[in-house]
Design an enzyme around this catalytic site. Structure first.
Site, PDB file in Angstrom:
ATOM      1  N   CYS A   1      -5.267   2.434  -2.824  1.00 12.24           N
ATOM      2  CA  CYS A   1      -4.343   1.654  -3.653  1.00 12.24           C
ATOM      3  C   CYS A   1      -4.435   0.163  -3.332  1.00 12.24           C
ATOM      4  O   CYS A   1      -3.921  -0.293  -2.307  1.00 12.24           O
ATOM      5  CB  CYS A   1      -2.922   2.181  -3.417  1.00 12.24           C
TER       6      CYS A   1
ATOM      7  N   CYS B   1      -1.139  -1.696  -3.174  1.00 10.76           N
ATOM      8  CA  CYS B   1      -0.396  -1.452  -1.928  1.00 10.76           C
ATOM      9  C   CYS B   1      -1.010  -2.224  -0.759  1.00 10.76           C
ATOM     10  O   CYS B   1      -0.297  -2.804   0.044  1.00 10.76           O
ATOM     11  CB  CYS B   1      -0.420   0.031  -1.562  1.00 10.76           C
ATOM     12  N   ASP B   2      -2.327  -2.199  -0.643  1.00 12.82           N
ATOM     13  CA  ASP B   2      -2.958  -2.636   0.612  1.00 12.82           C
ATOM     14  C   ASP B   2      -3.842  -3.877   0.501  1.00 12.82           C
ATOM     15  O   ASP B   2      -4.317  -4.372   1.520  1.00 12.82           O
ATOM     16  CB  ASP B   2      -3.800  -1.473   1.179  1.00 12.82           C
TER      17      ASP B   2
HETATM   18  C1  LIG Z   1      -2.628   5.506   1.674  1.00  9.62           C
HETATM   19  C2  LIG Z   1      -1.551   5.157   0.675  1.00  9.62           C
HETATM   20  C3  LIG Z   1      -0.848   3.968   0.821  1.00  9.62           C
HETATM   21  C4  LIG Z   1       0.164   3.647  -0.092  1.00  9.62           C
HETATM   22  N1  LIG Z   1       0.854   2.486   0.093  1.00  9.62           N
HETATM   23  C5  LIG Z   1       1.868   2.171  -0.752  1.00  9.62           C
HETATM   24  C6  LIG Z   1       2.611   0.962  -0.580  1.00  9.62           C
HETATM   25  O1  LIG Z   1       2.338   0.172   0.339  1.00  9.62           O
HETATM   26  N2  LIG Z   1       3.593   0.706  -1.467  1.00  9.62           N
HETATM   27  C7  LIG Z   1       3.897   1.530  -2.521  1.00  9.62           C
HETATM   28  O2  LIG Z   1       4.822   1.242  -3.279  1.00  9.62           O
HETATM   29  N3  LIG Z   1       3.190   2.674  -2.717  1.00  9.62           N
HETATM   30  C8  LIG Z   1       2.189   3.001  -1.871  1.00  9.62           C
HETATM   31  N4  LIG Z   1       1.453   4.137  -2.091  1.00  9.62           N
HETATM   32  C9  LIG Z   1       1.758   4.954  -3.277  1.00  9.62           C
HETATM   33  C10 LIG Z   1       2.993   5.802  -3.002  1.00  9.62           C
HETATM   34  O3  LIG Z   1       2.829   6.473  -1.773  1.00  9.62           O
HETATM   35  C11 LIG Z   1       3.202   6.803  -4.136  1.00  9.62           C
HETATM   36  O4  LIG Z   1       3.367   6.105  -5.349  1.00  9.62           O
HETATM   37  C12 LIG Z   1       4.447   7.652  -3.881  1.00  9.62           C
HETATM   38  O5  LIG Z   1       4.306   8.343  -2.665  1.00  9.62           O
HETATM   39  C13 LIG Z   1       4.667   8.669  -4.997  1.00  9.62           C
HETATM   40  O6  LIG Z   1       5.746   9.460  -4.638  1.00  9.62           O
HETATM   41  P1  LIG Z   1       5.953  10.905  -5.263  1.00  9.62           P
HETATM   42  O7  LIG Z   1       7.215  11.391  -4.644  1.00  9.62           O
HETATM   43  O8  LIG Z   1       5.889  10.834  -6.732  1.00  9.62           O
HETATM   44  O9  LIG Z   1       4.712  11.779  -4.830  1.00  9.62           O
HETATM   45  P2  LIG Z   1       4.019  12.059  -3.435  1.00  9.62           P
HETATM   46  O10 LIG Z   1       4.337  11.040  -2.413  1.00  9.62           O
HETATM   47  O11 LIG Z   1       2.592  12.296  -3.783  1.00  9.62           O
HETATM   48  O12 LIG Z   1       4.673  13.444  -2.949  1.00  9.62           O
HETATM   49  C14 LIG Z   1       4.376  14.640  -3.601  1.00  9.62           C
HETATM   50  C15 LIG Z   1       5.054  15.781  -2.865  1.00  9.62           C
HETATM   51  O13 LIG Z   1       4.918  16.969  -3.635  1.00  9.62           O
HETATM   52  C16 LIG Z   1       4.629  18.027  -2.777  1.00  9.62           C
HETATM   53  N5  LIG Z   1       3.982  19.094  -3.550  1.00  9.62           N
HETATM   54  C17 LIG Z   1       2.844  19.054  -4.295  1.00  9.62           C
HETATM   55  N6  LIG Z   1       2.579  20.276  -4.828  1.00  9.62           N
HETATM   56  C18 LIG Z   1       3.598  21.085  -4.424  1.00  9.62           C
HETATM   57  C19 LIG Z   1       3.907  22.460  -4.639  1.00  9.62           C
HETATM   58  N7  LIG Z   1       3.131  23.266  -5.381  1.00  9.62           N
HETATM   59  N8  LIG Z   1       5.026  22.975  -4.055  1.00  9.62           N
HETATM   60  C20 LIG Z   1       5.843  22.176  -3.306  1.00  9.62           C
HETATM   61  N9  LIG Z   1       5.597  20.883  -3.081  1.00  9.62           N
HETATM   62  C21 LIG Z   1       4.481  20.339  -3.627  1.00  9.62           C
HETATM   63  C22 LIG Z   1       3.780  17.427  -1.681  1.00  9.62           C
HETATM   64  O14 LIG Z   1       3.821  18.233  -0.508  1.00  9.62           O
HETATM   65  C23 LIG Z   1       4.489  16.089  -1.498  1.00  9.62           C
HETATM   66  O15 LIG Z   1       5.558  16.238  -0.583  1.00  9.62           O
HETATM   67  C24 LIG Z   1       0.450   4.500  -1.203  1.00  9.62           C
HETATM   68  C25 LIG Z   1      -0.264   5.693  -1.344  1.00  9.62           C
HETATM   69  C26 LIG Z   1      -1.256   6.030  -0.419  1.00  9.62           C
HETATM   70  C27 LIG Z   1      -2.023   7.315  -0.601  1.00  9.62           C
END
Ligand SMILES: Cc1cc2nc3c(=O)[nH]c(=O)nc-3n(C[C@H](O)[C@H](O)[C@H](O)COP(=O)(O)OP(=O)(O)OC[C@H]3O[C@@H](n4cnc5c(N)ncnc54)[C@H](O)[C@@H]3O)c2cc1C
Length: 306
Positions: free
Chosen positions: A131, A134-135
């Site tokens: 991302c 983000c970084d």
């Molecule tokens: C390396 C990295 C750095 C980042 N840095 C930043 C940053 O600095 N700032 C920023 O704003 N964003 C950052 N992001 C992006 C940010 O992390 C995501 O936008 C955010 O985490 C999305 O949140 P979410 O809850 O939608 O999904 P996710 O964080 O992807 O969480 C999904 C969840 O669903 C669960 N899940 C999936 N399938 C199933 C299933 N079948 N049953 C039960 N549970 C399930 C997983 O276990 C997980 O807990 C970064 C991402 C990455 C990868």
């Protein structure tokens, strides 16, 4: 029988849990195999509001989870393996265990596609990123590389030119898959250096916990070379975790859930939040915001149902 089950424990799921718990709905969060979601994979997060000096991703997630638990949210480990949304209450299965719920919030995220290298796994959050928004800021005045040849890679590379001195675009072919307008902008940019016909076969140096370069293999000649850089961005796309819902919830051509009027899906009582329904922004704060929307929509749905 639950009032609200939330699938996912990233920013979207945990924010939904805070709101649903404070509404006395006693939500159950199914944490999934990647408990804590994508932020658990990173180090410093500098763009989440409220933290002038930034906050470590795993620490932010831990605080969100504590906040949800404080108001009565419950948590369960494991992945949902099957969902039947054709009946009410909805039925979820975690292996042999079955859970019935009146409403469901899907916050299962979208995983960035990775190259699949052991060194990539070890350096994710330590110089390897998925991302640029983000970084990118961490690479001011440095030399970085982006892997990919489609629109994702092109966008990441162009964004990174704001900070980095040089952005190498590593692509396995000798022309881009990105749209013409993107490709033209990219190739016109002086800071961007295309590295054609090349694949990354290793990333250095996991022992130092930082990126010092990549080992490239030429797809035409098979020759391997060492290419120095300070960071590597993987820009080969994302895949939303929606396989469970194929044929039940409406999705776009990439598998992102379609929402309307806030967080509503095509099935009344099923809501979606975070990256699983967002192919554009994919940020912690936007995921948290949509988690709030989904919990409020679920609460209103339950109230209307009596
Ligand atoms: C390396 C990295 C750095 C980042 N840095 C930043 C940053 O600095 N700032 C920023 O704003 N964003 C950052 N992001 C992006 C940010 O992390 C995501 O936008 C955010 O985490 C999305 O949140 P979410 O809850 O939608 O999904 P996710 O964080 O992807 O969480 C999904 C969840 O669903 C669960 N899940 C999936 N399938 C199933 C299933 N079948 N049953 C039960 N549970 C399930 C997983 O276990 C997980 O807990 C970064 C991402 C990455 C990868």
């Amino acid at each position: 029988m639950r009032n609200v089950v939330i699938i996912g424990s990233g920013c979207a799921g945990l924010t939904a849990a805070i709101y649903a718990a404070r509404a006395n709905l006693n939500p159950l969060v199914i944490r999934g195999l990647e408990a804590g979601g994508q932020l658990s994979l990173t180090t410093l997060v500098e763009n989440y509001p409220g933290f002038p000096k930034g906050v470590q991703g795993p620490e932010l997630i831990e605080m969100m989870q504590k906040q949800a638990a404080e108001f009565g949210a419950e948590f369960k480990e494991g992945d949902v393996t099957r969902a039947d949304l054709s009946r009410r209450p909805f039925l979820l299965e975690l292996g042999k265990e079955q859970i019935e719920t009146k409403t469901l919030i899907v916050a299962a995220g979208a995983s960035a596609k990775l190259l699949g290298l052991e060194s990539e796994k070890r350096l994710l959050g330590h110089g390897v990123s998925t991302c640029a928004t983000c970084d990118g800021y961490f690479f001011r005045g440095k030399e970085v590389a982006v892997v990919g040849g489609g629109d994702t890679a092109a966008e990441e590379a162009l964004f990174l030119t704001r900070y980095a001195n040089r952005v190498s675009l590593i692509h396995r072919r000798d022309q881009l898959r990105a749209s013409k307008i993107m490709a033209d902008r990219l190739l016109r940019n002086e800071k961007i250096k295309p590295v054609w016909n090349s694949v990354v076969v290793d990333i250095l140096d996991p022992e130092k916990s930082e990126v010092t370069g990549v080992r490239l293999k030429n797809t035409q000649t098979g020759e391997e070379t060492l290419y120095p850089c300070d960071g590597l961005f993987i820009g080969i796309g994302h895949s939303p975790n929606t396989a469970l819902f194929k044929g039940q919830l409406e999705m776009d051509e990439l598998g992102y859930l379609k929402t309307r009027n806030g967080s509503k899906t095509n099935i009344p009582g099923v809501f979606a939040a975070g990256d699983v329904q967002d192919r554009t922004y994919r940020q912690a704060v936007t995921a948290a915001g949509s988690g709030c929307m989904a919990a409020m929509d679920a609460e209103r749905f339950l109230e209307a149902e009596g």
